[in-house]
Design an enzyme around this catalytic site. Structure first.
Site, PDB file in Angstrom:
ATOM      1  N   GLY A  45     -30.515   8.516 -12.037  1.00 51.21           N
ATOM      2  CA  GLY A  45     -29.274   7.763 -11.850  1.00 51.21           C
ATOM      3  C   GLY A  45     -28.707   7.338 -13.194  1.00 51.21           C
ATOM      4  CG  ASP A 207     -31.630  14.788 -15.119  1.00 49.55           C
ATOM      5  OD1 ASP A 207     -32.566  15.601 -15.183  1.00 49.55           O
ATOM      6  OD2 ASP A 207     -31.416  13.938 -15.995  1.00 49.55           O
TER       7      ASP A 207
HETATM    8  P1  AMP Z   1     -30.858  11.681 -20.498  1.00 49.50           P
HETATM    9  O1  AMP Z   1     -32.013  11.963 -21.371  1.00 49.50           O
HETATM   10  O2  AMP Z   1     -29.681  11.055 -21.221  1.00 49.50           O
HETATM   11  O3  AMP Z   1     -30.464  12.816 -19.630  1.00 49.50           O
HETATM   12  O4  AMP Z   1     -31.354  10.510 -19.524  1.00 49.50           O
HETATM   13  C1  AMP Z   1     -32.356  10.659 -18.562  1.00 49.50           C
HETATM   14  C2  AMP Z   1     -32.404   9.436 -17.679  1.00 49.50           C
HETATM   15  O5  AMP Z   1     -32.828   8.291 -18.417  1.00 49.50           O
HETATM   16  C3  AMP Z   1     -31.065   9.066 -17.055  1.00 49.50           C
HETATM   17  O6  AMP Z   1     -31.279   8.596 -15.751  1.00 49.50           O
HETATM   18  C4  AMP Z   1     -30.566   7.977 -17.966  1.00 49.50           C
HETATM   19  O7  AMP Z   1     -29.658   7.124 -17.313  1.00 49.50           O
HETATM   20  C5  AMP Z   1     -31.859   7.251 -18.325  1.00 49.50           C
HETATM   21  N1  AMP Z   1     -31.753   6.543 -19.627  1.00 49.50           N
HETATM   22  C6  AMP Z   1     -31.714   7.082 -20.860  1.00 49.50           C
HETATM   23  N2  AMP Z   1     -31.622   6.133 -21.807  1.00 49.50           N
HETATM   24  C7  AMP Z   1     -31.611   4.935 -21.160  1.00 49.50           C
HETATM   25  C8  AMP Z   1     -31.516   3.570 -21.574  1.00 49.50           C
HETATM   26  N3  AMP Z   1     -31.407   3.221 -22.856  1.00 49.50           N
HETATM   27  N4  AMP Z   1     -31.533   2.616 -20.605  1.00 49.50           N
HETATM   28  C9  AMP Z   1     -31.621   2.937 -19.307  1.00 49.50           C
HETATM   29  N5  AMP Z   1     -31.705   4.200 -18.848  1.00 49.50           N
HETATM   30  C10 AMP Z   1     -31.690   5.200 -19.757  1.00 49.50           C
HETATM   31 MG    MG Z   2     -29.002  13.241 -18.497  1.00 49.27          MG
END
Ligand code: AMP
Ligand code: MG
Length: 439
Positions: A45, A207
């Site tokens: 999410g 995702d």
């Molecule tokens: P990503 O690596 O950007 O694709 O993120 C993978 C998951 O981790 C997603 O659900 C992001 O919303 C969550 N996420 C990444 N960084 C953060 C953060 N600093 N705080 C909360 N959720 C995060």
């Molecule tokens: Mg992502």
């Protein structure tokens, strides 16, 4: 986009971009999604992103406007929901460069600093990226519907996706099957473009694959320098699951996860439905391969088709790998043809074979040259150049390095004199370039 840049730059506009106030009419949401991360299913999410709303631009297209790094949401789990300046500027630079390279991608409208620190290994400057995307419907959104919703929810999501991205199939007899086939087509084209340009996404979790066919989520991505199919930059990709050479295979893996969510909609006969899905997914390779070989022909100035073209390409790639030659610059050397790629006998032999191949088409040398110029970028966002721009911005609040870099990356097929310096390789380093996720 039909937005007024000057209004975005005044106090009110900046307060929207910083998530301090909400534009009139916007009801921000964090989207739920699930996904397979490195092969394992998990609930995810928008943990640090917020969808401000949709903008219908003057040509009628609808775009999501999303803040990334704007704080905690119900999906943040243990995270702070925030983002640091370096990674947000990095997404800005690379996504804009990808757009200039004619690769479908989300775009970056703005980056602002929040004035608040974010705590990572050390204190960093908090920052928010405004991302513009055709939509944020991910393979993981469908997985969420399959695992946490009802059969009716999957149907609603599929209908919504068709209406938003694939209207031409609305009246198809089996429109949900058409949806799968169309998504496969767009991904085959997208991944071929990545391979042709040497782009390594780095975290092709389900995702991070969207049904619109755009490149999304520039976390640990980077461009390959010396040609090596095993190239991996991401610090967390220990086993090379998302290595350069694996990207087509992983796309198939991800599309299989999407197919599983849609199968119940295809046919009442489950076995028949599964067979349809399997056949459609298996077609990816041929679709991908057609895009790839046709792109490679263009990179080599070839207009017509010969059965041995693939062999010619494979030989070149093997030579590049063996000689540690830079992928992008090899094609530039071939384009401008002033020298051999290097002086080894094997390269010279290949060069002669290629020249002979160019004779076996109706087009002139000039036409080949033009095709090659339009197919081989003079510049890509080289890792050391991107880092240099980020350092200047982060450490000295000097954004001029980045702005100049973006202006150079904006016209990759222009082959201007001022791009030469940006095509140069970094000085030899003892450390391998590494990228980090979610930072
Ligand atoms: P990503 O690596 O950007 O694709 O993120 C993978 C998951 O981790 C997603 O659900 C992001 O919303 C969550 N996420 C990444 N960084 C953060 C953060 N600093 N705080 C909360 N959720 C995060
Ligand atoms: Mg992502």
């Amino acid at each position: 986009m039909g937005l007024d840049i000057n209004e975005l730059k005044n106090d009110e506009g900046v307060s929207y971009l910083a998530g301090n106030s909400v534009p009139k009419g916007s009801i921000p949401i964090a989207q739920a999604y699930a996904g397979h991360q490195f092969g394992y299913f998990t609930m995810l999410g928008d943990g640090r992103a917020l969808l401000l709303g949709e903008q219908i631009i003057p040509d009628g297209m609808r775009y999501d406007i999303q803040l990334k790094g704007s704080g905690r949401t119900p999906y943040s789990r243990g995270g702070d929901g925030r983002a640091a300046l370096g990674p947000m500027l990095r997404e800005y630079i690379v996504s804009e460069a990808m757009h200039a390279l004619n690769i479908p991608t989300t775009r970056s409208l703005a980056v602002v600093t929040t004035g608040e620190p974010v705590i990572r290994e050390r204190l960093l400057k908090g920052s928010i990226l405004t991302r513009v995307a055709s939509s944020h419907i991910r393979v993981g959104t469908f997985e969420y519907a399959l695992n946490f919703g009802t059969a009716e929810n999957i149907k609603q999501l599929a209908d919504y996706t068709i209406n938003r991205h694939y209207r031409e199939i609305t009246n198809d007899e089996n429109k949900y099957f058409s949806l799968l086939k169309e998504v496969i087509k767009r991904q085959a084209s997208l991944i071929a473009k990545w391979q042709l340009i040497g782009f390594i996404h780095g975290v092709m979790n389900t995702d991070n694959m969207v049904l619109s066919g755009e490149t999304i989520d520039y976390g640990p991505c980077a461009f390959m320098d010396a040609y090596n199919p095993d190239t991996v930059f991401s610090s967390i990709d220990t086993y090379g699951r998302y290595a350069y050479k694996n990207q087509p295979k992983i796309a198939v893996w991800n599309l299989s996860r999407l197919a599983e969510t849609l199968v119940p909609l295809f046919n009442e006969n489950k076995e028949h439905a599964i067979k349809l899905a399997q056949d459609a997914v298996a077609e990816f390779y041929e679709l991908y391969h057609n895009h790839w070989i046709s792109g490679m022909r263009s990179k080599l100035g070839i207009f017509n088709e010969e059965a041995d073209d693939e062999k010619l390409v494979e030989e070149l790639l093997n030579l590049m790998q063996k000689n540690n030659e830079d992928y992008t610059n090899t094609f530039i050397k071939l384009t401008f043809n002033d020298t051999f790629v290097n002086e080894t006998a094997e390269f010279k032999e290949w060069h002669n074979k290629w020249q002979a191949r160019l004779q076996r088409q109706a087009q002139t040398k000039e036409e080949s040259f033009e095709l090659m110029q339009n197919s081989n970028p003079a510049v890509i966002p080289r890792n050391h150049r991107v880092e240099e721009a980020l350092r200047a911005a982060d450490e000295k609040e000097d954004y001029s390095v980045m702005e100049h870099l973006i202006s150079i990356l904006n016209k990759p097929f222009a082959h201007t004199a001022d791009q030469k310096e940006y095509a140069e390789l970094p000085p030899p380093s003892l450390c391998k370039y590494k990228t980090y996720c979610g930072t």
